[in-house]
Design a protein around this motif. Structure first.
Motif, PDB file in Angstrom:
ATOM      1  N   SER A  74      38.869  52.826  25.317  1.00  0.00           N
ATOM      2  CA  SER A  74      39.551  53.066  24.051  1.00  0.00           C
ATOM      3  C   SER A  74      39.048  54.349  23.393  1.00  0.00           C
ATOM      4  O   SER A  74      39.825  55.124  22.849  1.00  0.00           O
ATOM      5  N   HIS A  80      45.801  56.742  22.401  1.00  0.00           N
ATOM      6  CA  HIS A  80      45.815  55.343  21.943  1.00  0.00           C
ATOM      7  C   HIS A  80      46.667  54.466  22.852  1.00  0.00           C
ATOM      8  O   HIS A  80      47.352  53.568  22.392  1.00  0.00           O
ATOM      9  N   VAL A  83      43.525  50.269  23.845  1.00  0.00           N
ATOM     10  CA  VAL A  83      42.812  50.049  22.586  1.00  0.00           C
ATOM     11  C   VAL A  83      41.921  48.826  22.719  1.00  0.00           C
ATOM     12  O   VAL A  83      42.372  47.752  23.114  1.00  0.00           O
ATOM     13  N   SER A  84      40.655  49.011  22.401  1.00  0.00           N
ATOM     14  CA  SER A  84      39.728  47.886  22.437  1.00  0.00           C
ATOM     15  C   SER A  84      38.881  47.905  21.174  1.00  0.00           C
ATOM     16  O   SER A  84      38.207  48.888  20.886  1.00  0.00           O
ATOM     17  N   LEU A  85      38.967  46.846  20.404  1.00  0.00           N
ATOM     18  CA  LEU A  85      38.162  46.741  19.186  1.00  0.00           C
ATOM     19  C   LEU A  85      37.244  45.542  19.346  1.00  0.00           C
ATOM     20  O   LEU A  85      37.518  44.466  18.832  1.00  0.00           O
ATOM     21  N   THR A  87      37.225  43.843  21.688  1.00  0.00           N
ATOM     22  CA  THR A  87      38.093  42.840  22.308  1.00  0.00           C
ATOM     23  C   THR A  87      38.441  43.330  23.703  1.00  0.00           C
ATOM     24  O   THR A  87      38.195  44.488  24.037  1.00  0.00           O
ATOM     25  N   LEU A  90      43.911  46.334  24.873  1.00  0.00           N
ATOM     26  CA  LEU A  90      45.363  46.228  24.858  1.00  0.00           C
ATOM     27  C   LEU A  90      45.904  47.510  25.467  1.00  0.00           C
ATOM     28  O   LEU A  90      45.416  48.585  25.159  1.00  0.00           O
ATOM     29  N   VAL A  91      46.926  47.400  26.307  1.00  0.00           N
ATOM     30  CA  VAL A  91      47.517  48.581  26.939  1.00  0.00           C
ATOM     31  C   VAL A  91      48.914  48.809  26.356  1.00  0.00           C
ATOM     32  O   VAL A  91      49.696  47.866  26.215  1.00  0.00           O
ATOM     33  N   PHE A  92      49.194  50.076  25.977  1.00  0.00           N
ATOM     34  CA  PHE A  92      50.524  50.463  25.500  1.00  0.00           C
ATOM     35  C   PHE A  92      51.122  51.462  26.500  1.00  0.00           C
ATOM     36  O   PHE A  92      50.892  52.669  26.386  1.00  0.00           O
ATOM     37  N   MET A  95      52.641  54.892  25.646  1.00  0.00           N
ATOM     38  CA  MET A  95      51.796  55.944  25.095  1.00  0.00           C
ATOM     39  C   MET A  95      51.023  56.676  26.197  1.00  0.00           C
ATOM     40  O   MET A  95      50.435  57.725  25.959  1.00  0.00           O
TER      41      MET A  95
ATOM     42  N   GLN B  49      53.010  60.573  17.881  1.00  0.00           N
ATOM     43  CA  GLN B  49      53.159  59.196  18.333  1.00  0.00           C
ATOM     44  C   GLN B  49      51.851  58.460  18.111  1.00  0.00           C
ATOM     45  O   GLN B  49      50.810  59.062  18.023  1.00  0.00           O
ATOM     46  N   ILE B  53      49.104  52.511  15.962  1.00  0.00           N
ATOM     47  CA  ILE B  53      47.956  52.024  16.733  1.00  0.00           C
ATOM     48  C   ILE B  53      46.658  52.560  16.125  1.00  0.00           C
ATOM     49  O   ILE B  53      45.710  51.816  15.876  1.00  0.00           O
ATOM     50  N   GLU B  57      43.537  50.614  14.261  1.00  0.00           N
ATOM     51  CA  GLU B  57      42.121  50.736  14.646  1.00  0.00           C
ATOM     52  C   GLU B  57      41.273  51.051  13.419  1.00  0.00           C
ATOM     53  O   GLU B  57      40.197  50.492  13.237  1.00  0.00           O
ATOM     54  N   ARG B  61      38.316  48.731  11.964  1.00  0.00           N
ATOM     55  CA  ARG B  61      36.933  49.224  11.898  1.00  0.00           C
ATOM     56  C   ARG B  61      36.384  49.188  10.472  1.00  0.00           C
ATOM     57  O   ARG B  61      35.173  49.203  10.282  1.00  0.00           O
ATOM     58  N   ARG B  78      50.211  44.277  17.112  1.00  0.00           N
ATOM     59  CA  ARG B  78      49.477  43.777  18.281  1.00  0.00           C
ATOM     60  C   ARG B  78      47.986  44.094  18.170  1.00  0.00           C
ATOM     61  O   ARG B  78      47.136  43.255  18.454  1.00  0.00           O
ATOM     62  N   ALA B  82      44.941  41.380  17.606  1.00  0.00           N
ATOM     63  CA  ALA B  82      43.836  41.300  18.559  1.00  0.00           C
ATOM     64  C   ALA B  82      42.499  41.423  17.845  1.00  0.00           C
ATOM     65  O   ALA B  82      41.511  40.815  18.239  1.00  0.00           O
ATOM     66  N   TRP B 119      60.503  53.805  18.748  1.00  0.00           N
ATOM     67  CA  TRP B 119      61.376  53.847  19.906  1.00  0.00           C
ATOM     68  C   TRP B 119      61.299  52.476  20.524  1.00  0.00           C
ATOM     69  O   TRP B 119      60.629  51.610  19.986  1.00  0.00           O
TER      70      TRP B 119
END
Lengths: 310, 120
Positions: A74, A80, A83-85, A87, A90-92, A95, B49, B53, B57, B61, B78, B82, B119
């Motif tokens: 991440s 982005h 993303v890992s927080l 956790t 997560l994959v996007f 992007m 873009q 996300i 974050e 944080r 999402r 998470a 999108w």
């Protein structure tokens, strides 16, 4: 020889120039529609699709049993896409630029790359034209990888003068670029031997032509201008080209019959034979002359200039 | 518990920004201490873009356990889910009004994004 047809402003006539030029450029021509978000060259060519190939980009897949949620992936990804927080990541996919960096930096080797579909490359044959077009899937955000897949279909003969029927610059290939000056356009015109910038004689056309000229100069590719719909607007595009020493390779008059033929999906050179000579002249200007007829950025020979002087 | 609000200002009486990813700032209010801090989100304002996300974050944080905003798209939702950040949508005019509504318990935690992504 690889000729890219580009423009700053949209709707100036790139497709018109690309398909009509392709028709008049000899017995074998490759036409690559790199406007993968809205490929439309095929509308003007009567031929059925011969071949379709799915194009993918690599995206990360995380093995959660190995992942300890350290977040290295991440932190590495500037887009982005992962993303890992504290956790599991997560994959996007939309992007992801497919660089593979996340997999490389993962200390647990928990990430591997898997293919993710972004679109298709389709091939068709219509008379003298072999059409290759990219077709980006709805929802896919990244055009350049698909454009590269389209360009990977460029035949070696486009640089090979010994190919039967090829001119002294090889079998011509035409790249129909998207509008604008962003990444998809750069991806398209990079490596071309010449760029044709299509514009219209309006203040808007001139504004975006200047952007396109700056882009092409930055890439050191010889270029010239086609002015479409001459008769509308004003004379500032002509004045700009004169002042900058940029050759105007072709002027297409503002003729309602051209728009009518276009709206029926017909080639100008078929519907209005008096225009055949226009596109023949453009083809000659690009293929037969030397680089001195095309503008290079600073008067210094460009790396591509030798192509014209062979 | 801390709550993040989307805003363009530095104080409670400033308007709540209805956008999440491209809100200029986040006001993070600490319910226990009755204090707040303001976090900048400027770099996301012009992101081509991934603004949602990245903003998610940032909020995660900040230690916030809840986000109160106008709208939240699917990617941001999402990430927030998470990270265990609950999302509350409101059309409250100011941050103070949104905070009052949150305290009064009239806001309901969202179960999904309430708007489409830009999108897809």
């Amino acid at each position: 020889m690889i000729i890219a047809v580009a423009s700053g402003k949209g709707g100036t006539g790139k497709t018109t120039v690309a398909v009509n030029l392709a028709r008049m450029l000899g017995s074998h021509v490759q036409l690559l529609d790199c406007d993968v978000e809205e490929p439309n060259d095929h509308l003007f060519l009567k031929g059925s699709m011969r071949e379709e190939e799915i194009v993918t980009t690599p995206i990360p897949q995380v093995d959660e049993s190995l992942c300890d949620a350290c977040g290295e992936c991440s932190r590495f990804c500037q887009y982005h896409a992962i993303v890992s927080l504290k956790t599991k990541p997560l994959v996007f996919p939309e992007m992801c630029h497919g660089c593979g960096g996340c997999a490389k930096v993962c200390p647990k080797k928990a990430i591997r790359e898997v293919p993710h579909r972004i679109g298709m490359v389709e091939t068709a044959q219509a008379n003298n034209i072999t059409l290759v077009q990219g077709h980006l899937d709805v929802g896919a955000a990244m055009a350049p990888p698909l454009i590269r897949a389209v360009k990977a279909r460029l035949q070696p003969a486009c640089r090979d003068a010994s190919f039967p029927g090829a001119g002294r610059n090889g079998v011509p290939a035409i790249l129909d670029a998207p509008a604008g000056t962003s990444c998809p356009v750069i991806t398209t015109i990079k490596g071309a031997d010449a760029v044709v910038l299509v514009t219209e004689p309006t203040p808007f056309g001139l504004h975006d032509l200047k952007l396109a000229v700056n882009m092409v100069r930055e890439l050191w590719i010889p270029f010239g201008v086609v002015v479409n719909r001459v008769g509308i607007g004003d004379d500032r595009v002509h004045a700009f080209c004169r002042q900058e020493g940029i050759p105007i390779l072709l002027e297409i008059p503002d003729d309602r019959r051209i728009a009518e033929a276009y709206s029926r999906g017909e080639l100008i050179v078929d519907a209005l034979p008096e225009y055949r000579a226009y596109f023949e002249r453009l083809g000659e200007a690009l293929l037969e002359r030397t680089s001195t007829d095309l503008h290079d950025a600073s008067g210094v020979a460009t790396p591509n200039a030798s192509t014209f002087q062979r | 518990m801390k709550i993040a609000f989307t805003t363009s200002g530095e104080t409670l009486d400033v308007a709540l920004d209805s956008r999440f990813g491209r809100a200029p700032k986040f006001l993070v209010y600490d319910l226990d201490a009755d204090t707040f801090e303001v976090i900048d989100n400027e770099e996301n304002l012009n992101a081509a873009q991934g603004a949602g996300i990245q903003a998610a974050e940032t909020v995660a944080r900040s230690g916030a356990g809840a986000l109160v905003t106008g709208h939240c798209g699917p990617k941001a939702f999402r990430v927030l889910s998470a990270a265990g950040v609950k999302v509350y949508n409101t059309d409250a005019i100011t941050v103070a009004a949104a905070l009052d509504a949150f305290r009064a318990g009239t806001l309901k935690s969202a179960e999904s994004a309430d708007v489409e992504g830009h999108w897809v």
